[in-house]
Write a protein that holds these residues in place. Structure first.
Motif, PDB file in Angstrom:
ATOM      1  N   SER A  54      17.720  11.931  26.350  1.00 21.69           N
ATOM      2  CA  SER A  54      18.666  12.697  27.169  1.00 21.69           C
ATOM      3  C   SER A  54      18.671  14.143  26.656  1.00 21.69           C
ATOM      4  N   HIS A  61      16.549   9.326  30.456  1.00 23.89           N
ATOM      5  CA  HIS A  61      15.232   9.007  31.037  1.00 23.89           C
ATOM      6  C   HIS A  61      14.412   8.205  30.037  1.00 23.89           C
ATOM      7  N   HIS A  86      10.055  12.297  33.245  1.00 17.27           N
ATOM      8  CA  HIS A  86      10.904  12.947  34.242  1.00 17.27           C
ATOM      9  C   HIS A  86      10.381  14.376  34.417  1.00 17.27           C
ATOM     10  N   GLU A  87      10.421  14.891  35.644  1.00 15.38           N
ATOM     11  CA  GLU A  87       9.968  16.270  35.867  1.00 15.38           C
ATOM     12  C   GLU A  87      11.146  17.214  35.682  1.00 15.38           C
TER      13      GLU A  87
END
Ligand SMILES: NC(=O)C1=CN([C@@H]2O[C@H](COP(=O)(O)OP(=O)(O)OC[C@H]3O[C@@H](n4cnc5c(N)ncnc54)[C@H](OP(=O)(O)O)[C@@H]3O)[C@@H](O)[C@H]2O)C=CC1
Ligand SMILES: O=C(O)[C@@H]1CCC=N1
Length: 377
Positions: A54, A61, A86-87
């Motif tokens: 996080s 994520h 994650h993007e």
């Protein structure tokens, strides 16, 4: 070792990495500063982990993390590189990142489920590098004892060597040297460049294995010993032509989890086999003989065995932890006109040291015979 410190929670500020992750690997990583890395538990091995991350107390994520020295880049400092699945719209250097770290359990296969395979499988499980359910072992159909032993670890047992290759990342070939050509013929059309094949067979060279497999097969040769079962093994390895630094790292992680591992030139494998591969058998003979001596002088058998075994453990640990030459340690035990001096003199009269030296020589020659195909068994 890592098993005891996981799950692990880490929190800190994201620092700039080496600027090569996203560019060269297509995989952006967030790095912690050296202060955070230095505070990691010493029991956290280098390797690949998974978990959750996080950033700035935002959503959690999935992440994968590499802890290591980056041998490919000649890295000098240990690093923690985290790839969050994650993007993110922009870079987040300086942000606060919290992670929870778990293991990615490696799937490990064994072709040949005998003594050495069982020792390694048990050692890997107790070290926490894998779970029984991630192990697949191919045992000969008539070898029900080995099959039972693997089942008791929670492993899946098969009689199909290709099944092991298909269902695991790393396969350890632990059959007798004369069975290796049979196994290689079995797996030849199944093995791909995705597989890492580790052979622990005595006297069988990497070249002999590689020439029976498709080009660019990833082969590593390891000589372990059975104390891997209690995570006190001594192993060496030599990499084959098509292996990568990641393969070397995987091999080191695996065998470091069950003892020590050194990388050596392959020409040293025969004397290593003769010394540390076979060595536990010599030491068991020593323990038994010393205990017999104690019994002869009136000690109860159980006590004599315990004292003899613990004396070997203690003496070995003195050498490895004090890094003092055994001759000095021996002198420290030997009082003038004392009992040890009498005992040592008797051993010298019986040429015990020469016998050990000859034992290692003879065992080395035996490996060489097997390697030259002179094996009659
Ligand atoms: N034991 C040790 O201390 C060490 C051993 N090694 C090496 O490890 C290898 C295995 O040794 P070890 O564990 O002692 O030997 P084992 O005989 O205990 O194990 C070999 C196993 O392979 C099985 N097997 C035979 N043929 C096949 C086949 N075609 N496919 C799959 N499995 C088969 C055997 O079954 P079956 O019994 O029914 O024939 C047996 O269970 C050897 O190459 C040895 O040099 C290396 C270091 C130390
Ligand atoms: O005795 C053997 O041939 C194998 C190799 C090292 C230990 N056991």
């Amino acid at each position: 070792m890592s098993g005891s410190v996981l799950p692990l929670f880490v929190s800190g500020v994201v620092s700039r990495g080496f600027g090569r992750g996203s560019k060269e690997l297509g995989c952006p990583t967030a790095n912690y500063s050296q202060e955070v890395v230095k505070n990691l538990p010493s029991d956290l091995d280098t390797g690949i982990y998974c978990g959750w991350a996080s950033v700035d107390f935002g959503p959690v994520h999935k992440m994968v993390m590499s802890v290591g020295w980056n041998p490919f880049y000649n890295g000098k400092e240990k690093t923690m590189e985290i790839h969050i699945l994650h993007e993110f719209p922009e870079q987040f250097y300086g942000a606060h990142m919290r992670i929870q770290v778990s293991h990615i359990d490696m799937s490990i296969g064994f072709i040949g489920g005998g003594k050495m395979a069982q020792a390694l499988a048990s050692g890997f499980i107790s070290a926490g590098v894998t779970k029984g359910s991630k192990i697949v072992s191919s045992c000969a159909p008539e070898d029900t004892l080995s099959a039972e032993s693997f089942k008791s670890l929670g492993a899946r047992v098969t009689h199909d060597n290709c099944d092991v290759i298909k269902s695991t990342d790393v396969t350890i070939m632990a059959v007798k040297p004369n069975i290796i050509p049979i196994v290689l013929k079995d797996i030849k059309s199944t093995i791909t460049q995705k597989n890492l094949l580790i052979s622990v067979a005595m006297g069988v060279t990497i070249k002999n294995i590689e020439k029976e497999l498709p080009a660019a097969s990833r082969v590593i040769r390891v000589m372990p010993n059975t104390p891997a079962l209690v995570r006190q093994g001594a192993s060496v390895y030599a990499p084959g032509l098509a292996t990568t630094p990641q393969d070397w790292d995987t091999t080191e992680q695996l065998f470091k989890s069950v003892g020590t591992i050194y990388r050596v030139d392959e020409y040293l494998f025969d004397p290593v086999t003769a010394l540390s591969g076979s060595g536990p058998a010599y030491i068991y003979a020593v323990i038994e003989a010393m205990a017999d001596g104690g019994v002869r002088m009136g000690l109860p058998r159980d006590l004599a065995l315990q004292l003899a075994a613990q004396t070997v453990v203690g003496a070995g640990t003195m050498v490895t932890t004090t890094m003092t030459h055994p001759a000095t340690l021996r002198d420290n035990v030997t009082s003038p006109a004392g009992s040890t001096s009498e005992g040592l003199f008797t051993l010298e009269e019986s040429s015990v040291r020469a016998a050990f030296i000859r034992a290692v020589e003879k065992a080395t020659r035996r490996c060489q015979e097997v390697n030259k195909g002179l094996d009659k068994h």
